[in-house]
Motif scaffolding. Structure first.
Motif, PDB file in Angstrom:
ATOM      1  N   ASN A  23     -59.911 -50.925 -26.860  1.00  0.00           N
ATOM      2  CA  ASN A  23     -60.641 -52.172 -26.726  1.00  0.00           C
ATOM      3  C   ASN A  23     -60.383 -52.806 -25.368  1.00  0.00           C
ATOM      4  O   ASN A  23     -59.249 -53.070 -25.022  1.00  0.00           O
ATOM      5  CB  ASN A  23     -60.213 -53.123 -27.846  1.00  0.00           C
ATOM      6  CG  ASN A  23     -61.076 -54.345 -27.927  1.00  0.00           C
ATOM      7  OD1 ASN A  23     -61.693 -54.736 -26.954  1.00  0.00           O
ATOM      8  ND2 ASN A  23     -61.132 -54.938 -29.081  1.00  0.00           N
ATOM      9  N   TYR A  24     -61.467 -53.077 -24.655  1.00  0.00           N
ATOM     10  CA  TYR A  24     -61.363 -53.745 -23.365  1.00  0.00           C
ATOM     11  C   TYR A  24     -62.163 -55.042 -23.345  1.00  0.00           C
ATOM     12  O   TYR A  24     -62.499 -55.541 -22.297  1.00  0.00           O
ATOM     13  CB  TYR A  24     -61.873 -52.833 -22.240  1.00  0.00           C
ATOM     14  CG  TYR A  24     -60.912 -51.721 -21.930  1.00  0.00           C
ATOM     15  CD1 TYR A  24     -59.822 -51.937 -21.100  1.00  0.00           C
ATOM     16  CD2 TYR A  24     -61.062 -50.476 -22.503  1.00  0.00           C
ATOM     17  CE1 TYR A  24     -58.931 -50.933 -20.825  1.00  0.00           C
ATOM     18  CE2 TYR A  24     -60.177 -49.462 -22.222  1.00  0.00           C
ATOM     19  CZ  TYR A  24     -59.118 -49.690 -21.381  1.00  0.00           C
ATOM     20  OH  TYR A  24     -58.229 -48.692 -21.113  1.00  0.00           O
ATOM     21  N   SER A  54     -54.967 -45.994 -34.971  1.00  0.00           N
ATOM     22  CA  SER A  54     -54.110 -44.901 -34.532  1.00  0.00           C
ATOM     23  C   SER A  54     -53.299 -45.286 -33.317  1.00  0.00           C
ATOM     24  O   SER A  54     -53.552 -46.308 -32.680  1.00  0.00           O
ATOM     25  CB  SER A  54     -55.035 -43.719 -34.201  1.00  0.00           C
ATOM     26  OG  SER A  54     -54.356 -42.684 -33.574  1.00  0.00           O
ATOM     27  N   LEU A  55     -52.328 -44.456 -33.002  1.00  0.00           N
ATOM     28  CA  LEU A  55     -51.616 -44.500 -31.725  1.00  0.00           C
ATOM     29  C   LEU A  55     -51.879 -43.169 -31.033  1.00  0.00           C
ATOM     30  O   LEU A  55     -51.786 -42.113 -31.674  1.00  0.00           O
ATOM     31  CB  LEU A  55     -50.120 -44.701 -31.924  1.00  0.00           C
ATOM     32  CG  LEU A  55     -49.678 -46.036 -32.512  1.00  0.00           C
ATOM     33  CD1 LEU A  55     -48.177 -46.032 -32.778  1.00  0.00           C
ATOM     34  CD2 LEU A  55     -50.041 -47.182 -31.583  1.00  0.00           C
ATOM     35  N   GLU A  82     -53.554 -48.476 -26.621  1.00  0.00           N
ATOM     36  CA  GLU A  82     -54.382 -48.593 -25.421  1.00  0.00           C
ATOM     37  C   GLU A  82     -54.719 -50.055 -25.100  1.00  0.00           C
ATOM     38  O   GLU A  82     -55.222 -50.347 -24.035  1.00  0.00           O
ATOM     39  CB  GLU A  82     -55.676 -47.784 -25.577  1.00  0.00           C
ATOM     40  CG  GLU A  82     -55.450 -46.303 -25.797  1.00  0.00           C
ATOM     41  CD  GLU A  82     -54.908 -45.586 -24.575  1.00  0.00           C
ATOM     42  OE1 GLU A  82     -55.110 -46.080 -23.444  1.00  0.00           O
ATOM     43  OE2 GLU A  82     -54.280 -44.533 -24.749  1.00  0.00           O
ATOM     44  N   ASP A  83     -54.496 -50.953 -26.038  1.00  0.00           N
ATOM     45  CA  ASP A  83     -54.687 -52.384 -25.831  1.00  0.00           C
ATOM     46  C   ASP A  83     -53.401 -53.074 -26.270  1.00  0.00           C
ATOM     47  O   ASP A  83     -53.244 -53.424 -27.438  1.00  0.00           O
ATOM     48  CB  ASP A  83     -55.872 -52.896 -26.639  1.00  0.00           C
ATOM     49  CG  ASP A  83     -56.167 -54.369 -26.391  1.00  0.00           C
ATOM     50  OD1 ASP A  83     -55.436 -55.004 -25.606  1.00  0.00           O
ATOM     51  OD2 ASP A  83     -57.132 -54.874 -26.978  1.00  0.00           O
ATOM     52  N   PRO A  84     -52.439 -53.234 -25.351  1.00  0.00           N
ATOM     53  CA  PRO A  84     -51.097 -53.684 -25.731  1.00  0.00           C
ATOM     54  C   PRO A  84     -51.052 -55.008 -26.490  1.00  0.00           C
ATOM     55  O   PRO A  84     -50.280 -55.144 -27.426  1.00  0.00           O
ATOM     56  CB  PRO A  84     -50.364 -53.806 -24.402  1.00  0.00           C
ATOM     57  CG  PRO A  84     -51.139 -53.020 -23.429  1.00  0.00           C
ATOM     58  CD  PRO A  84     -52.553 -52.997 -23.922  1.00  0.00           C
ATOM     59  N   ILE A  85     -51.868 -55.969 -26.127  1.00  0.00           N
ATOM     60  CA  ILE A  85     -51.775 -57.283 -26.759  1.00  0.00           C
ATOM     61  C   ILE A  85     -52.410 -57.274 -28.145  1.00  0.00           C
ATOM     62  O   ILE A  85     -51.750 -57.515 -29.149  1.00  0.00           O
ATOM     63  CB  ILE A  85     -52.418 -58.365 -25.864  1.00  0.00           C
ATOM     64  CG1 ILE A  85     -51.629 -58.470 -24.570  1.00  0.00           C
ATOM     65  CG2 ILE A  85     -52.461 -59.709 -26.594  1.00  0.00           C
ATOM     66  CD1 ILE A  85     -52.279 -59.302 -23.510  1.00  0.00           C
ATOM     67  N   ARG A  86     -53.691 -57.000 -28.211  1.00  0.00           N
ATOM     68  CA  ARG A  86     -54.362 -57.011 -29.511  1.00  0.00           C
ATOM     69  C   ARG A  86     -53.932 -55.837 -30.375  1.00  0.00           C
ATOM     70  O   ARG A  86     -53.933 -55.923 -31.591  1.00  0.00           O
ATOM     71  CB  ARG A  86     -55.865 -57.036 -29.343  1.00  0.00           C
ATOM     72  CG  ARG A  86     -56.388 -58.452 -29.343  1.00  0.00           C
ATOM     73  CD  ARG A  86     -57.843 -58.412 -29.242  1.00  0.00           C
ATOM     74  NE  ARG A  86     -58.117 -57.709 -28.001  1.00  0.00           N
ATOM     75  CZ  ARG A  86     -58.988 -58.064 -27.105  1.00  0.00           C
ATOM     76  NH1 ARG A  86     -59.757 -59.064 -27.322  1.00  0.00           N
ATOM     77  NH2 ARG A  86     -59.141 -57.404 -25.998  1.00  0.00           N
ATOM     78  N   GLY A  87     -53.561 -54.720 -29.754  1.00  0.00           N
ATOM     79  CA  GLY A  87     -53.093 -53.566 -30.512  1.00  0.00           C
ATOM     80  C   GLY A  87     -51.846 -53.884 -31.312  1.00  0.00           C
ATOM     81  O   GLY A  87     -51.733 -53.519 -32.484  1.00  0.00           O
ATOM     82  N   ILE A  90     -52.813 -56.171 -34.225  1.00  0.00           N
ATOM     83  CA  ILE A  90     -53.457 -55.419 -35.292  1.00  0.00           C
ATOM     84  C   ILE A  90     -52.437 -54.553 -36.023  1.00  0.00           C
ATOM     85  O   ILE A  90     -52.470 -54.447 -37.252  1.00  0.00           O
ATOM     86  CB  ILE A  90     -54.627 -54.581 -34.733  1.00  0.00           C
ATOM     87  CG1 ILE A  90     -55.771 -55.514 -34.324  1.00  0.00           C
ATOM     88  CG2 ILE A  90     -55.106 -53.560 -35.757  1.00  0.00           C
ATOM     89  CD1 ILE A  90     -56.922 -54.828 -33.634  1.00  0.00           C
ATOM     90  N   GLU A  91     -51.507 -53.944 -35.292  1.00  0.00           N
ATOM     91  CA  GLU A  91     -50.480 -53.121 -35.929  1.00  0.00           C
ATOM     92  C   GLU A  91     -49.621 -53.954 -36.881  1.00  0.00           C
ATOM     93  O   GLU A  91     -49.311 -53.528 -37.993  1.00  0.00           O
ATOM     94  CB  GLU A  91     -49.617 -52.445 -34.869  1.00  0.00           C
ATOM     95  CG  GLU A  91     -48.725 -51.374 -35.436  1.00  0.00           C
ATOM     96  CD  GLU A  91     -48.039 -50.549 -34.367  1.00  0.00           C
ATOM     97  OE1 GLU A  91     -47.317 -49.612 -34.754  1.00  0.00           O
ATOM     98  OE2 GLU A  91     -48.214 -50.813 -33.152  1.00  0.00           O
ATOM     99  N   LYS A  92     -49.259 -55.165 -36.471  1.00  0.00           N
ATOM    100  CA  LYS A  92     -48.486 -56.059 -37.342  1.00  0.00           C
ATOM    101  C   LYS A  92     -49.299 -56.439 -38.581  1.00  0.00           C
ATOM    102  O   LYS A  92     -48.766 -56.525 -39.684  1.00  0.00           O
ATOM    103  CB  LYS A  92     -48.061 -57.312 -36.582  1.00  0.00           C
ATOM    104  CG  LYS A  92     -46.964 -57.067 -35.571  1.00  0.00           C
ATOM    105  CD  LYS A  92     -46.647 -58.329 -34.801  1.00  0.00           C
ATOM    106  CE  LYS A  92     -45.671 -58.050 -33.676  1.00  0.00           C
ATOM    107  NZ  LYS A  92     -45.417 -59.230 -32.846  1.00  0.00           N
TER     108      LYS A  92
END
Length: 141
Positions: A23-24, A54-55, A82-87, A90-92
């Motif tokens: 995501n950009y 996924s990772l 690939e999207d450190p902030i939102r990734g 979302i993972e949390k």
């Protein structure tokens, strides 16, 4: 492996190193409105027949993506790293949703949570995965 492009509203694009989508989209939140990551997961999961969170460096994620690709299913894949902030957000949210520490891979079929790799593989082995994919319109066999 080829995967379909992620939702246009989120503006995800392929990375040259992995070939997967990330995501950009520019962050445009109203300062007083907080966007719940669980809402984002639900929205993203409902936009395609099969969605995988996924990772890019995870071997279990690769195995799940390979399973679907081998079945002729073209999932939408969101590479969270690939999207450190939102990734991370979302993972949390996925950890909260699943109630455990293993957050990826997480698979949604037809907008409904199937679960992590163990649930997907169990559904594949017991024969319930293909009917789910057919019902969601991801398989036409």
């Amino acid at each position: 492996m080829q995967y379909q492009a992620a939702a246009a509203a989120e503006s995800w694009r392929s990375t040259p190193t992995t070939g997967y989508y990330c995501n950009y989209m520019a962050v445009r939140h109203h300062p007083t409105v907080a966007f719940d990551p669980l809402e984002r997961v639900a929205k993203l999961a409902s936009q395609s027949a099969v969605v995988i969170f996924s990772l890019s460096t995870c071997c279990m994620c690769y195995a799940v993506k390979s399973l679907f690709s081998g079945m002729g299913v073209n999932p939408t894949v969101y590479e969270l790293d690939e999207d450190p902030i939102r990734g991370r957000e979302i993972e949390k949210a996925l950890v909260r949703l699943l109630g455990n520490s293993t957050a990826v891979p997480v698979v949604f079929i037809g907008g409904k949570l199937v679960g992590t790799m163990d649930r997907v593989m169990a559904a594949h082995i017991n024969g319930t995965l293909v009917p789910l994919l057919k019902k969601a319109g991801a398989l036409w066999l």
